[in-house]
Every structure is written in C-alpha cells, then in structure tokens.
Design an enzyme around this catalytic site. Sequence first.
Site, PDB file in Angstrom:
ATOM      1  N   LYS A 194      -7.662   0.572  -6.138  1.00 16.26           N
ATOM      2  CA  LYS A 194      -6.291   0.942  -6.475  1.00 16.26           C
ATOM      3  C   LYS A 194      -5.357   0.151  -5.568  1.00 16.26           C
ATOM      4  O   LYS A 194      -5.128   0.514  -4.416  1.00 16.26           O
ATOM      5  CB  LYS A 194      -6.082   2.446  -6.282  1.00 16.26           C
ATOM      6  CG  LYS A 194      -4.976   3.062  -7.171  1.00 16.26           C
ATOM      7  CD  LYS A 194      -3.583   2.640  -6.851  1.00 16.26           C
ATOM      8  CE  LYS A 194      -2.983   3.250  -5.635  1.00 16.26           C
ATOM      9  NZ  LYS A 194      -1.533   2.804  -5.476  1.00 16.26           N
ATOM     10  N   GLY A 247      -3.220   2.691   4.975  1.00 17.90           N
ATOM     11  CA  GLY A 247      -1.838   3.018   4.641  1.00 17.90           C
ATOM     12  C   GLY A 247      -1.259   3.964   5.674  1.00 17.90           C
ATOM     13  O   GLY A 247      -1.716   4.029   6.823  1.00 17.90           O
ATOM     14  N   SER A 248      -0.277   4.728   5.270  1.00 20.19           N
ATOM     15  CA  SER A 248       0.449   5.588   6.207  1.00 20.19           C
ATOM     16  C   SER A 248      -0.388   6.792   6.622  1.00 20.19           C
ATOM     17  O   SER A 248      -1.276   7.251   5.894  1.00 20.19           O
ATOM     18  CB  SER A 248       1.757   6.071   5.576  1.00 20.19           C
ATOM     19  OG  SER A 248       1.494   7.035   4.568  1.00 20.19           O
ATOM     20  N   GLY A 252      -2.749   9.428   4.428  1.00 18.85           N
ATOM     21  CA  GLY A 252      -4.120   9.636   4.881  1.00 18.85           C
ATOM     22  C   GLY A 252      -4.451  11.111   5.019  1.00 18.85           C
ATOM     23  O   GLY A 252      -5.530  11.563   4.610  1.00 18.85           O
ATOM     24  N   GLU A 270      -7.657   4.078   7.709  1.00 15.09           N
ATOM     25  CA  GLU A 270      -6.994   3.209   8.683  1.00 15.09           C
ATOM     26  C   GLU A 270      -5.508   3.396   8.463  1.00 15.09           C
ATOM     27  O   GLU A 270      -4.964   2.942   7.458  1.00 15.09           O
ATOM     28  CB  GLU A 270      -7.432   1.753   8.496  1.00 15.09           C
ATOM     29  CG  GLU A 270      -7.032   0.860   9.662  1.00 15.09           C
ATOM     30  CD  GLU A 270      -5.779   0.072   9.395  1.00 15.09           C
ATOM     31  OE1 GLU A 270      -4.692   0.515   9.861  1.00 15.09           O
ATOM     32  OE2 GLU A 270      -5.857  -0.963   8.720  1.00 15.09           O
ATOM     33  N   CYS A 305       0.173  -2.932  10.517  1.00 15.48           N
ATOM     34  CA  CYS A 305      -0.234  -1.661  11.124  1.00 15.48           C
ATOM     35  C   CYS A 305      -0.452  -1.789  12.620  1.00 15.48           C
ATOM     36  O   CYS A 305      -0.191  -0.853  13.375  1.00 15.48           O
ATOM     37  CB  CYS A 305      -1.489  -1.129  10.431  1.00 15.48           C
ATOM     38  SG  CYS A 305      -2.872  -2.278  10.426  1.00 15.48           S
ATOM     39  N   GLU A 404       6.617   4.897  13.714  1.00 20.67           N
ATOM     40  CA  GLU A 404       6.261   3.620  13.109  1.00 20.67           C
ATOM     41  C   GLU A 404       7.373   3.186  12.157  1.00 20.67           C
ATOM     42  O   GLU A 404       7.668   3.870  11.178  1.00 20.67           O
ATOM     43  CB  GLU A 404       4.941   3.717  12.354  1.00 20.67           C
ATOM     44  CG  GLU A 404       4.490   2.377  11.796  1.00 20.67           C
ATOM     45  CD  GLU A 404       3.147   2.449  11.082  1.00 20.67           C
ATOM     46  OE1 GLU A 404       2.362   1.499  11.238  1.00 20.67           O
ATOM     47  OE2 GLU A 404       2.908   3.439  10.382  1.00 20.67           O
TER      48      GLU A 404
END
Length: 502
Positions: A194, A247-248, A252, A270, A305, A404
């Site tokens: 995806k 991703g964020s 997650g 991650e 990241c 972030e």
Amino acid sequence: MSRASRPTTRADWQALAASLTLETRAYIDDAFVDAEGGATLTTINPATGETLAEVASCDDADAERAVAVARAAFDGGDWSRLAPGRRKRTLLRLADLMEAHKHELALLDTLDMGKPIASSLGDMAGAIACLRHHAESIDKLYGEVAPTGEDALGLVLREPLGVVASIVPWNFPLMMTAWKIAPALAAGNSVILKPSEKSPLSALRLASLAREAGLPRGVFQVLPGYGHTVGRALALSMDVDCLAFTGSTGVGKQLMQYAGQSNLKRVYLECGGKSPNLVFADCKDLDKVAEHAAAAIFHNQGEVCIAGSRLLVEDAIREAFVEKVLAAAERMQPGDPLDPESFMGAMVDRAQYERVLAYIRQGVEEGAVLRAGGEATEVDGKGLFIPPTVFDGVTEAMAIGREEIFGPVLAVFGFDTEEEAIRLANDSDYGLAAGLWSQDIDRVMRVSRRLQSGQVFVNNWAAMDQTVPFGGVKQSGNGRDKSHHSLEEYSELKTVWMTLAP
C-alpha cells in the site's frame, strides 16, 4: 534507455518527464485494474502545482480481493515453497530490471513528491542494493539443530509467515518499498503493498517490473489508496499475517490497535523521530561537521524520519559553530527538483507545507531566535518550497524542540557538560537515530552507549549500508529494516522434535 541518452541536465529530465506514460491502476491478481468502486485520487507535482494523474483509490473490496489472492498464492506454494536459490534468481532479475529503469523510477518519485532528482537517483541505488542484498542472503541462512541426547533430534526451521501487508511512506517512496518487500519476498511470503496516496506512481511501475521478472501470480500486488480506507482494511483483515509500516507514530499506534482487534497479526513499525545531533568542542574540523549537520536536517527538505532536527552544541564552540551551519545552509537552498544541481526540492503537498510553516510561526512566538529562513519561497514563480530554517536558543519546552516537524527546520540547543548533552538528547518521546561528533574515543564509547536510540552515527550522519539494521526505540517503533535481522521478522520459527529408535 541507451547509455548515450541517459539524462544529465535539467532539460534532459524535463524531456523524459514529458515522454512518460503513467500507470494509474491498481495491480491485483497479476493484472492492472481500476478500483472496484471506481474511485480515484489526484496526485500532484508539488514543484509546479500541476496534476500528474488520477490514480485508482482502493477500498475494502479491493483489499478483500487482494488478500484472498495473496493467500491462495501462498497456499499454492509456487513461491512460498520454492527453493531459496530459485527465489533468489527471480529477485535478482527484478533488481536488474530496476537498474535498467532507474531513471524512470527516480523521475516518478521526483515528480510525485518533489524531491531533487539527484536524491531520487540515490534512493534508486539504495532500493536496488536492498533487493540484491536480501536475494543473495536467502540461500545462505541456515536453520538449527538443537543439542539433544542420542534418542532425539531437535530441528528449528524457519518458514515464511504468509500474507504481508507493507504500508510505506511518501518521503522515500521506492527505497522504503524495497526495505519492506525485499526481505518479505525473499523469505517466501506473499506481499500486498500500500503506497502512500501522495506518491503511488513508482510502486505501480514496480509492479509491472515484478511481473516481467517472473514473480508468480498473486505473490506481489499493489493497492494505491488512503490509509483510512484500504490501509485500514488490510490492517483489520483476519487473513493478513503481518503489517510492516513506516510512517507517523500516531498511525503506528492505530495499526497496533487494529492488530489487536483482528487476528493479533505481527506489526513492525518504523515511526517518527526527533533525532539529536551532538557536537563536542574537541572536533577537529568544524567546517566539515557543520556541513554534515546542515545536510542531516535539510536533505530531502527535512522530510526524513531520522533527520538531525535537534542540534546540541557544546557552549564553548556554539556561536562559531552555528555561524558555520548557517553558511552551509545558505548553500542548500531549494531549486527545481529536475535540476541535478538542486539540493532541496518542494514540500510534498500543501498540507505538509502549511504544517511546517505553522511550526515556524510557533517557534517565533515561543521565543526561539530565528537565524535563517522562516518564509516560504517559490522556484520559477511556483511550487511549495521552504528554505533551510534555523532556530537558536531553543529550549525543551518549545514545540519546535520536541515535536517532529518533518520539514527543513533545525532547532539548536547548547550544553556545558557531557552529562547535560546526554540528558537533552534522551529527553524525547522518540529514539530513532542520534549523531555524535567527537575525537575523544573514551567519550564516544561512553556517550554512544547511553544514547537511547536505535542507531548512533559517530562522526557521520547516516553513513550506513545494507549490512546493518535500521529502526528505533521508544515511540520511534519496534521493527528493523535491512540486514539479516529483517529476514527474521518475515519468517516463523518451527520446532520439529523427533524421537529416535534405540
């Protein structure tokens, strides 16, 4: 594309972009198809504002079909039970095809998310290296024979998990894809990819290359669409055995909840980062260190990241060092992503552009000292560009020092002692990466062991390859990409205990 016609100039890349034919359909069951519901999403070039394509936007029905196809392919065994050496040969063919089409693949990522073409070419090299590394590894990993008496034989076998759903981000579209799918496919799983709705084009082109390489029907599928539709459907599926996500942190956490609500599928994450970069006064070449410190945050427009977004500098050199960082940042201004000389490109979309600008405004309001950047800019009169932005005098209470931002915003802190540097570095919800610059080997060993981070870069930033694992601690996640360790995440251990006749 012949060697003589490889693009080397801005005009070359513009000409190649004009010649592209974009695949916009999902790839399900060995065929390119529209989303079952007919929905599409618009992908836009953030450097120009021009619409690139209307791409299929998959939902629950497409996910259900793809999962059923992936399960049938896994159970059929054409890939899952294929000898490792034969899987290796197929994946190496795919890597060769990616190499042959690397300019096209790099261009798709640059057009889709605004990164400089030079950076995208670097990503392609990393993606190809990742695929080759895991392909070459899979027939060199052995099982185990347990220590037993003469009346038994204990075997520990490693088997593929089943159906893996890989959900990848938009900032390094094809490289992050390779980090997820290479070990999963090498281990014998069926994979459903995806891609981010912001950067689906290279993943769809990869699907055609995978078919050409000879991956069996249903072993690799691509479902473009939104996280809250097709991503959610994959995460809640009772027949998906593993979720691999980059991703964020917020997303997650949601995926872990979905795993608990469904079949307790494995979830490897991650997630976000707010990485500290520690510079001690004993560094010998501060000009070089400053160049690396600037690149650590401004590379890929700060949409990284592991970006070194918190710069911690010993007070004895702080003023002089910040001036060197400012000089380096001045050489890293945004440019046309199709210009091979551009260091920075455009922000991925307007939402991210506005988010970064809002953080910059907040930094000013909270009292940080704006030393560079801070205002949006354009290239050739258009686009979503933000120049390198540097804040000094940042404190732990400020949002720009804790949250972030995922943009080209550097927060500079000062410290007096080694102990204070460690405390500042570890005072974060995240733990993805850390940098440490010092010529004192004793200090390097002390500090690197105490930094709460999945990886520590000593006298470099992100100078790593496929041989070492990549991942974080705390709210930066729990999985590991790259190296042999990632193969462990996509395989299951099975014990076989045999009782032997006397």
